[in-house]
Motif scaffolding. Structure first.
Motif, PDB file in Angstrom:
ATOM      1  N   GLU A  91       0.923  -1.011   0.143  1.00 13.43           N
ATOM      2  CA  GLU A  91      -0.029  -0.178   0.081  1.00 13.43           C
ATOM      3  C   GLU A  91       0.835   1.339   0.245  1.00 13.43           C
ATOM      4  N   GLU A  92       2.160   1.309   0.392  1.00 12.52           N
ATOM      5  CA  GLU A  92       2.827   2.375   0.455  1.00 12.52           C
ATOM      6  C   GLU A  92       3.201   2.736  -0.912  1.00 12.52           C
ATOM      7  N   CYS A  93       3.707   1.596  -1.928  1.00  9.57           N
ATOM      8  CA  CYS A  93       3.817   1.897  -3.199  1.00  9.57           C
ATOM      9  C   CYS A  93       2.658   2.385  -3.826  1.00  9.57           C
ATOM     10  N   SER A  94       1.441   2.047  -3.481  1.00  7.18           N
ATOM     11  CA  SER A  94       0.310   2.352  -4.199  1.00  7.18           C
ATOM     12  C   SER A  94      -0.139   3.706  -3.773  1.00  7.18           C
ATOM     13  N   ALA A  95       0.394   4.213  -2.551  1.00  3.64           N
ATOM     14  CA  ALA A  95       0.121   5.687  -1.913  1.00  3.64           C
ATOM     15  C   ALA A  95       0.821   6.486  -2.882  1.00  3.64           C
ATOM     16  N   ARG A  96       2.243   6.206  -2.851  1.00  2.00           N
ATOM     17  CA  ARG A  96       3.155   6.954  -3.559  1.00  2.00           C
ATOM     18  C   ARG A  96       2.704   7.335  -5.055  1.00  2.00           C
ATOM     19  N   LYS A  97       2.152   5.936  -5.796  1.00  2.00           N
ATOM     20  CA  LYS A  97       1.872   6.044  -7.197  1.00  2.00           C
ATOM     21  C   LYS A  97       0.712   7.084  -7.374  1.00  2.00           C
ATOM     22  N   GLU A  98      -0.346   6.816  -6.435  1.00  2.00           N
ATOM     23  CA  GLU A  98      -1.470   7.580  -6.464  1.00  2.00           C
ATOM     24  C   GLU A  98      -1.113   9.299  -6.293  1.00  2.00           C
ATOM     25  N   VAL A  99      -0.266   9.622  -5.301  1.00  2.00           N
ATOM     26  CA  VAL A  99      -0.036  10.923  -5.120  1.00  2.00           C
ATOM     27  C   VAL A  99       0.711  11.329  -6.233  1.00  2.00           C
ATOM     28  N   GLU A 100       1.594  10.583  -6.941  1.00  2.00           N
ATOM     29  CA  GLU A 100       2.374  11.210  -8.199  1.00  2.00           C
ATOM     30  C   GLU A 100       1.349  11.432  -9.084  1.00  2.00           C
ATOM     31  N   GLN A 101       0.205  10.650  -9.428  1.00  2.00           N
ATOM     32  CA  GLN A 101      -0.710  10.858 -10.359  1.00  2.00           C
ATOM     33  C   GLN A 101      -1.523  11.893 -10.353  1.00  2.00           C
ATOM     34  N   LEU A 102      -2.051  12.146  -9.000  1.00  2.00           N
ATOM     35  CA  LEU A 102      -2.882  13.309  -8.652  1.00  2.00           C
ATOM     36  C   LEU A 102      -1.984  14.588  -8.885  1.00  2.00           C
ATOM     37  N   LEU A 103      -0.909  14.936  -8.645  1.00  2.00           N
ATOM     38  CA  LEU A 103      -0.214  16.097  -8.604  1.00  2.00           C
ATOM     39  C   LEU A 103       0.212  16.136  -9.810  1.00  2.00           C
ATOM     40  N   SER A 104       0.542  15.391 -10.641  1.00  2.00           N
ATOM     41  CA  SER A 104       0.902  15.328 -12.178  1.00  2.00           C
ATOM     42  C   SER A 104      -0.279  15.840 -12.970  1.00  2.00           C
ATOM     43  N   GLY A 105      -1.456  15.562 -12.538  1.00  2.00           N
ATOM     44  CA  GLY A 105      -2.520  15.756 -13.137  1.00  2.00           C
ATOM     45  C   GLY A 105      -2.793  17.271 -12.923  1.00  2.00           C
ATOM     46  N   VAL A 106      -2.477  17.882 -11.678  1.00  2.00           N
ATOM     47  CA  VAL A 106      -2.774  19.226 -11.516  1.00  2.00           C
ATOM     48  C   VAL A 106      -1.655  20.271 -12.479  1.00  2.00           C
ATOM     49  N   PHE A 107      -0.531  19.517 -12.492  1.00  2.00           N
ATOM     50  CA  PHE A 107       0.736  20.223 -13.087  1.00  2.00           C
ATOM     51  C   PHE A 107       0.471  20.432 -14.592  1.00  2.00           C
ATOM     52  N   GLU A 108      -0.108  19.258 -15.079  1.00  2.00           N
ATOM     53  CA  GLU A 108      -0.537  19.483 -16.418  1.00  2.00           C
ATOM     54  C   GLU A 108      -1.575  20.241 -16.759  1.00  2.00           C
ATOM     55  N   SER A 109      -2.532  20.181 -15.917  1.00  2.00           N
ATOM     56  CA  SER A 109      -3.691  20.949 -16.103  1.00  2.00           C
ATOM     57  C   SER A 109      -3.619  22.504 -16.333  1.00  2.00           C
ATOM     58  N   ARG A 110      -2.353  22.815 -15.532  1.00  2.00           N
ATOM     59  CA  ARG A 110      -1.853  24.350 -15.867  1.00  2.00           C
ATOM     60  C   ARG A 110      -0.863  24.410 -16.770  1.00  2.00           C
ATOM     61  N   GLY A 111      -0.704  23.623 -17.514  1.00  2.00           N
ATOM     62  CA  GLY A 111       0.383  23.864 -18.693  1.00  2.00           C
ATOM     63  C   GLY A 111       1.869  23.504 -18.550  1.00  2.00           C
ATOM     64  N   PHE A 112       2.191  22.798 -17.444  1.00  2.00           N
ATOM     65  CA  PHE A 112       3.421  22.263 -17.228  1.00  2.00           C
ATOM     66  C   PHE A 112       3.831  21.296 -17.980  1.00  2.00           C
ATOM     67  N   HIS A 113       5.043  20.877 -18.289  1.00  2.00           N
ATOM     68  CA  HIS A 113       5.455  19.836 -19.140  1.00  2.00           C
ATOM     69  C   HIS A 113       6.612  19.027 -18.387  1.00  2.00           C
ATOM     70  N   GLY A 114       6.530  17.783 -18.251  1.00  2.00           N
ATOM     71  CA  GLY A 114       7.199  16.752 -17.450  1.00  2.00           C
ATOM     72  C   GLY A 114       8.788  16.618 -18.156  1.00  2.00           C
ATOM     73  N   VAL A 115       9.709  16.706 -17.235  1.00  2.00           N
ATOM     74  CA  VAL A 115      11.057  16.406 -17.616  1.00  2.00           C
ATOM     75  C   VAL A 115      11.728  15.268 -16.356  1.00  2.00           C
TER      76      VAL A 115
END
Length: 398
Positions: free
Chosen positions: A18-42
């Motif tokens: 569940e620790e791995c799942s929790a980290r992945k869920e937080v990463e996906q959630l925050l990446s969604g916020v960034f991408e919705s505001r026009g940020f690009h991943g590196v």
């Protein structure tokens, strides 16, 4: 010689289930916020040349960095910070992009903390860098993006807002060495009033000395600006305080007043901060879960001067906080256990693939018989077992 093949190095740990799942869920959630505001991943390399993190620019002490050498004997460090590598990236591969450039990252940073501090040496961070943008609009957008990220994860946070230049403007008028100025900064940062008073008692009484003595106590609501105004020692500190007040009022108008704390004692170690600085805390974690600020001089060290601002979030701390609060699922995520009767293994594989296409999560049973498959499903918390033979039989677990 003692073997360390069954333990992890100090400051690190294994992540399970569940620790791995929790980290992945937080990463996906925050990446969604960034991408919705026009940020690009590196993603930058896990190790860089030591020169990228020159302590004179980065403010990262050499003893904090994990070091090694490459095949040519050149000094390499495991990435202790993400802003410096992104500044390098901006000054090289991205230098011709139109400004501003919006980047976000999700990657680990490694810092060598003293033993017995309880702090992790390896931390998963995510964050943004807004490069080539100066002024109030960029500052507002960055702080609001940080608030949106935290609101989606741990809404009970508080955001502390300060100005890196305010301390420097006052400290510049003190007749002290750089080492003593750093001792003062450390005392203010840790709010160690006794140590701060001991240092200041050795200086001639003056307005800058009085201002330094008050600095760690200048935190709270809008009344802080009124308390700090008489302590401004020059026009530079007056302008910084006025700008911070203006930004505070704008954030309050956006409905963030109940989340904000003004802290003029927010004097982080990173020397590259030049303007506003901010940190976020929550009851679920003893240290900051977010840090950020403006760093307008940093890219000049990479021969590409431009204004910039950004922040980083401790993904592991947020994931741990969500798990502790029971806000993430800890149960088994498998919907169906597919058990093949003897001779029907291929058919069971094809059947499981059909269920996956329907959106279900399936696990193929490796048990020898039905009773063992049912016992395994019950033990793992799997709600349904499908037996695949000449016919398909479904058993709901109670």
């Amino acid at each position: 010689m003692k073997k360390y093949n069954k333990v992890t190095p100090e400051g690190t740990k294994d992540l399970l289930f569940e620790e791995c799942s929790a980290r992945k869920e937080v990463e996906q959630l925050l990446s969604g916020v960034f991408e919705s505001r026009g940020f690009h991943g590196v993603v930058t390399p896990g190790f860089e040349f030591y020169d990228v993190f020159d302590p004179a620019v980065s403010g990262i002490a050499p003893e904090i960095m994990y070091k090694m050498t490459d095949h040519k004997g050149r000094l390499i460090v495991i990435r202790p910070d993400s802003t410096m590598p992104i500044a390098r990236l901006m000054a090289t591969r991205l230098q011709n992009l139109p400004k501003p450039v919006r980047l976000y990252y999700t990657q680990t940073v490694c810092r060598n903390h003293p033993s017995l501090t309880g702090r992790s040496d390896e931390v998963m961070q995510t964050g943004v860098e807004l490069l080539g943008a100066a002024g109030r609009r960029a500052d507002l957008e960055t702080v609001v993006t940080a608030v949106e990220c935290l609101s989606k994860c741990l809404p009970d946070f508080r955001l502390e807002l300060g100005h890196a230049g305010f301390f420097r403007a006052i400290a510049s008028e003190l007749p002290i060495s750089a080492d003593l100025r750093e001792d003062i900064r450390l005392s203010i940062e840790s709010k160690n009033y006794a140590a701060l008073n001991t240092i200041l008692d050795g200086l001639e009484p003056s307005l800058p000395v009085a201002a330094m003595r008050r600095l760690p106590r200048l935190f709270g609501g809008e009344n802080v600006f009124e308390q700090a105004a008489p302590l401004c020692t020059n026009s530079q500190s007056e302008e910084m305080l006025s700008y911070l007040h203006d930004l505070y009022k704008a954030l309050t108008e956006l409905g963030l007043g109940d989340k904000l704390i003004v802290d003029l004692g927010l004097v982080q170690r990173n020397d590259y901060y030049t303007g506003i600085v901010f940190s976020a805390y929550t009851e679920a974690c003893g240290e900051a879960i977010l840090r950020g600020g403006r760093y307008d001089n940093l890219l000049a060290g990479f021969d590409m001067p431009m204004p910039a601002i950004g922040f980083s979030i401790n993904v592991d701390a947020i994931a741990e906080g969500l798990l502790s609060a029971g806000k993430l699922h800890k149960k088994n995520s498998i919907d169906v256990l597919v058990h093949a009767e003897p001779g029907c293994e291929v058919r069971a594989m094809l059947y499981a693939a059909e269920l996956v296409e329907q959106g279900l999560k399936c696990e193929n049973s490796l048990c020898d018989d039905r009773p063992a498959a049912l016992a395994y499903a019950r033990q793992q918390g799997i709600a349904r077992v499908d037996f695949v033979g000449r016919q398909i039989e479904k058993a709901e677990m109670k």
